[in-house]
Design a protein around this motif. Structure first.
Motif, PDB file in Angstrom:
ATOM      1  N   UNK A  75       0.830  -1.210   0.000  1.00 31.47           N
ATOM      2  CA  UNK A  75       0.000   0.000   0.000  1.00 31.47           C
ATOM      3  C   UNK A  75       0.860   1.255   0.000  1.00 31.47           C
ATOM      4  N   UNK A  76       1.870   1.283   0.865  1.00 31.35           N
ATOM      5  CA  UNK A  76       2.741   2.458   0.960  1.00 31.35           C
ATOM      6  C   UNK A  76       3.513   2.698  -0.334  1.00 31.35           C
ATOM      7  N   UNK A  77       4.125   1.650  -0.859  1.00 35.70           N
ATOM      8  CA  UNK A  77       5.041   1.835  -1.989  1.00 35.70           C
ATOM      9  C   UNK A  77       4.314   2.145  -3.295  1.00 35.70           C
ATOM     10  N   UNK A  78       3.197   1.455  -3.564  1.00 34.85           N
ATOM     11  CA  UNK A  78       2.537   1.690  -4.856  1.00 34.85           C
ATOM     12  C   UNK A  78       1.888   3.068  -4.914  1.00 34.85           C
ATOM     13  N   UNK A  79       1.479   3.601  -3.757  1.00 36.22           N
ATOM     14  CA  UNK A  79       0.859   4.929  -3.754  1.00 36.22           C
ATOM     15  C   UNK A  79       1.842   6.024  -4.130  1.00 36.22           C
ATOM     16  N   UNK A  80       3.130   5.772  -3.926  1.00 37.10           N
ATOM     17  CA  UNK A  80       4.155   6.755  -4.285  1.00 37.10           C
ATOM     18  C   UNK A  80       4.118   7.042  -5.775  1.00 37.10           C
ATOM     19  N   UNK A  81       3.723   6.042  -6.562  1.00 36.11           N
ATOM     20  CA  UNK A  81       3.641   6.214  -8.016  1.00 36.11           C
ATOM     21  C   UNK A  81       2.709   7.351  -8.414  1.00 36.11           C
ATOM     22  N   UNK A  82       1.717   7.633  -7.586  1.00 30.61           N
ATOM     23  CA  UNK A  82       0.720   8.634  -7.940  1.00 30.61           C
ATOM     24  C   UNK A  82       1.241  10.054  -7.974  1.00 30.61           C
ATOM     25  N   UNK A  83       2.085  10.420  -7.010  1.00 28.79           N
ATOM     26  CA  UNK A  83       2.464  11.831  -6.860  1.00 28.79           C
ATOM     27  C   UNK A  83       3.952  12.110  -7.041  1.00 28.79           C
ATOM     28  N   UNK A  84       4.775  11.083  -7.176  1.00 29.34           N
ATOM     29  CA  UNK A  84       6.221  11.321  -7.265  1.00 29.34           C
ATOM     30  C   UNK A  84       6.591  12.180  -8.464  1.00 29.34           C
ATOM     31  N   UNK A  85       5.831  12.064  -9.557  1.00 31.06           N
ATOM     32  CA  UNK A  85       6.189  12.792 -10.772  1.00 31.06           C
ATOM     33  C   UNK A  85       5.757  14.252 -10.752  1.00 31.06           C
ATOM     34  N   UNK A  86       4.973  14.673  -9.758  1.00 38.34           N
ATOM     35  CA  UNK A  86       4.442  16.036  -9.767  1.00 38.34           C
ATOM     36  C   UNK A  86       5.538  17.094  -9.689  1.00 38.34           C
ATOM     37  N   UNK A  87       6.653  16.765  -9.032  1.00 36.00           N
ATOM     38  CA  UNK A  87       7.735  17.747  -8.901  1.00 36.00           C
ATOM     39  C   UNK A  87       8.556  17.866 -10.182  1.00 36.00           C
ATOM     40  N   UNK A  88       8.321  16.968 -11.131  1.00 37.23           N
ATOM     41  CA  UNK A  88       9.086  16.987 -12.382  1.00 37.23           C
ATOM     42  C   UNK A  88       8.330  17.688 -13.507  1.00 37.23           C
TER      43      UNK A  88
END
Length: 515
Positions: A75-88
């Protein structure tokens, strides 16, 4: 957290009854209803008594928590996929010729990710309940990883938008699988409270910490490395999921046992569920229809969906506004602004501690229940969320708004973000707990309705952040959000006052109370 429609709705039972004479038994191997005396030679496969070691409720605490822990990690790791790219966004815009001058077009990949999550959730979880959480989890995980590959190698912006829709759908199924597992292994609401609370907390933390991790990556590497590193981490995690995630669905375990008996002895061995299974398509139709029906006919579900969805959507709003505020006011780089999201994570950690105290308040309310002595009052689930909503969500937004000046140190608005993170965690947890408790056997559909609203708000609410903060200014844009949070905070207060009346007027709650 969705419950199977066949177990919770009289309408589903009507479907079963009407279809039995037409379709017979669903299983390809099960005897047909047209056969003479179909149950004459059938052996019903069930647990070998209340202490059957294969029953997930009887597994050791170590085994239960090992499986739960792996699901929580997922749950923790896959959710990172959602917002990690926003800073790029800046790098992605430059490479693909996308402009955010008049509209935050760079956010469309995140919007499609959230929309996919909202739609896949309605169908994916009911299917997993029928076919098993282990097979469903592993198959969905493989699909999820495969959809990240074109995100890392995308040659155009449209590829990002389309593939993110499917990866978001996979994430919604993977992240919510833990709830099914907890209900399958932990008997009794008190035993489920801590693992379910951990699930909600990690779900929120995974979304909030994405920009922090993404910021650390793009500081030194190209934006594509956000996805390359995800592929490495998700690929390395798969063997652990494959080995440690076990099947927890009791009916699926029994079906495997029955199949083994048929193969070994030739006996007509079937589970009760196989002999009484309703047709799949009507079951899926009910699982999708009921949450929408409840969303627009139940005041509690409608108001709580707005309350929780706004709180959850705020996490995604911050992926837009924090960069605008901290880059403009303090001259930070976009990746450094991503680090500020860590303040939201700190607040969510404090909020989780508050939910543990909330559990004590809820259990203690049983001594004050005059209608059903010894039973906790459903509205007692909301005590800490009222504090979190007024002082955390609304109060934190006001602090964030009126400390957003160049003359103020950066830590001041960050404190406001921490307060909001505290409020988000207490609100989302309270809503999930309350609707599950108050709607009982309809709790799965109630939670599905709320989850749909949360994902849709997360998809579209942040699209307004760019223009809102540009047109109104940092202070008044955040003040507008604070006022909305303040108004929504009165929903639980009204329920505290008239909760019993609402429960008496709701057909779903009344049926749940007497089920």
């Amino acid at each position: 957290m969705s419950a199977s429609p066949r177990d919770e709705d009289p309408e589903a039972q009507n479907v079963i009854a009407s279809k039995k004479s037409e379709a017979g038994v669903l299983s390809d191997e099960a005897p047909s209803a047209g056969t003479q005396n179909p149950k004459k030679d059938v052996e019903i496969v069930d647990w070998d008594g209340p202490n059957d070691p294969e029953n997930p409720f009887n597994w050791s605490a170590t085994k239960k928590w090992l499986i739960t822990g792996m699901a929580l990690l997922g749950t923790l790791t896959v959710c990172i996929n959602g917002t990690a790219m926003t800073v790029a966004a800046e790098q992605i815009n430059e490479e693909f010729g996308v402009s955010d001058a008049t509209f935050p077009n760079s956010y469309w990949p995140v919007t499609s990710w959230s929309v996919g999550g909202a739609l896949f959730l309605m169908v994916g979880l009911p299917l997993m309940e029928d076919f098993g959480v282990r097979r469903g989890f592993l198959a969905t995980y493989i699909a999820f990883v495969l959809f990240i590959i074109p995100q890392a190698l995308a040659k155009n912006f449209a590829t990002l938008i389309v593939t993110r829709f499917f990866s978001g759908g996979c994430v919604s199924i993977l992240a919510n699988t833990v709830c099914s597992m907890v209900c399958d292994m932990f008997d009794g609401e008190e035993r489920r409270t801590v693992p379910v609370g951990l699930y909600i907390w990690l779900y929120l933390v995974g979304q909030s910490i994405g920009p922090v991790i993404g910021g650390a990556i793009i500081r030194h590497l190209h934006w594509r490395w956000i996805f390359y590193i995800q592929l490495i981490c998700y690929g390395a995690s798969f063997p652990f999921f494959f080995v440690l995630i076990r099947e927890t669905r009791g009916p699926v375990i029994l079906r495997s046992r029955a199949k083994a008996i048929r193969k070994k002895s030739g006996k007509q061995a079937y589970t009760r569920e196989e002999l009484n299974a309703p047709p799949l398509l009507p079951t899926l139709f009910l699982s999708v229809k009921r949450p929408f029906h409840m969303l627009f006919t139940e005041w509690v579900i409608f108001s709580f969906t707005l309350w929780s969805a706004f709180s959850f959507g705020t996490i995604l709003v911050f992926t837009q506004s924090v960069e605008q505020v901290f880059v403009s006011l303090y001259g930070w780089r976009s990746y450094s602004a991503g680090y500020v999201q860590g303040a939201v994570v700190i607040g969510e950690c404090l909020g989780w501690l508050a939910t543990l105290y909330q559990k004590r308040l809820y259990i203690g309310s049983a001594s004050r229940n005059t209608k059903q002595p010894g039973t906790p009052i459903p509205e007692a689930r909301l005590y800490m969320s009222i504090v979190g909503s007024f002082t955390g969500m609304a109060g934190g937004m006001f602090v964030y708004a009126w400390t957003s000046y160049p003359s103020m140190p950066w830590i001041a608005p960050a404190i406001g973000l921490t307060m909001v993170g505290f409020g988000i965690c207490t609100v989302v947890t309270a809503v999930a707990d309350y609707v599950t408790d108050a709607y009982a056997r309809y709790g799965g559909s109630a939670v599905a309705a709320v989850a749909f609203g949360e994902n849709m708000f997360a998809a579209f609410l942040p699209l307004s952040a760019h223009s809102m903060y540009s047109a109104l200014g940092f202070q008044w844009a955040s003040t507008l959000l604070a006022c909305l949070a303040l108004m929504l905070s009165f929903a639980p207060v009204m329920l505290m006052i008239w909760g019993e009346t609402f429960r008496q007027r709701s057909p779903f709650m009344k049926l749940a109370a007497y089920s």
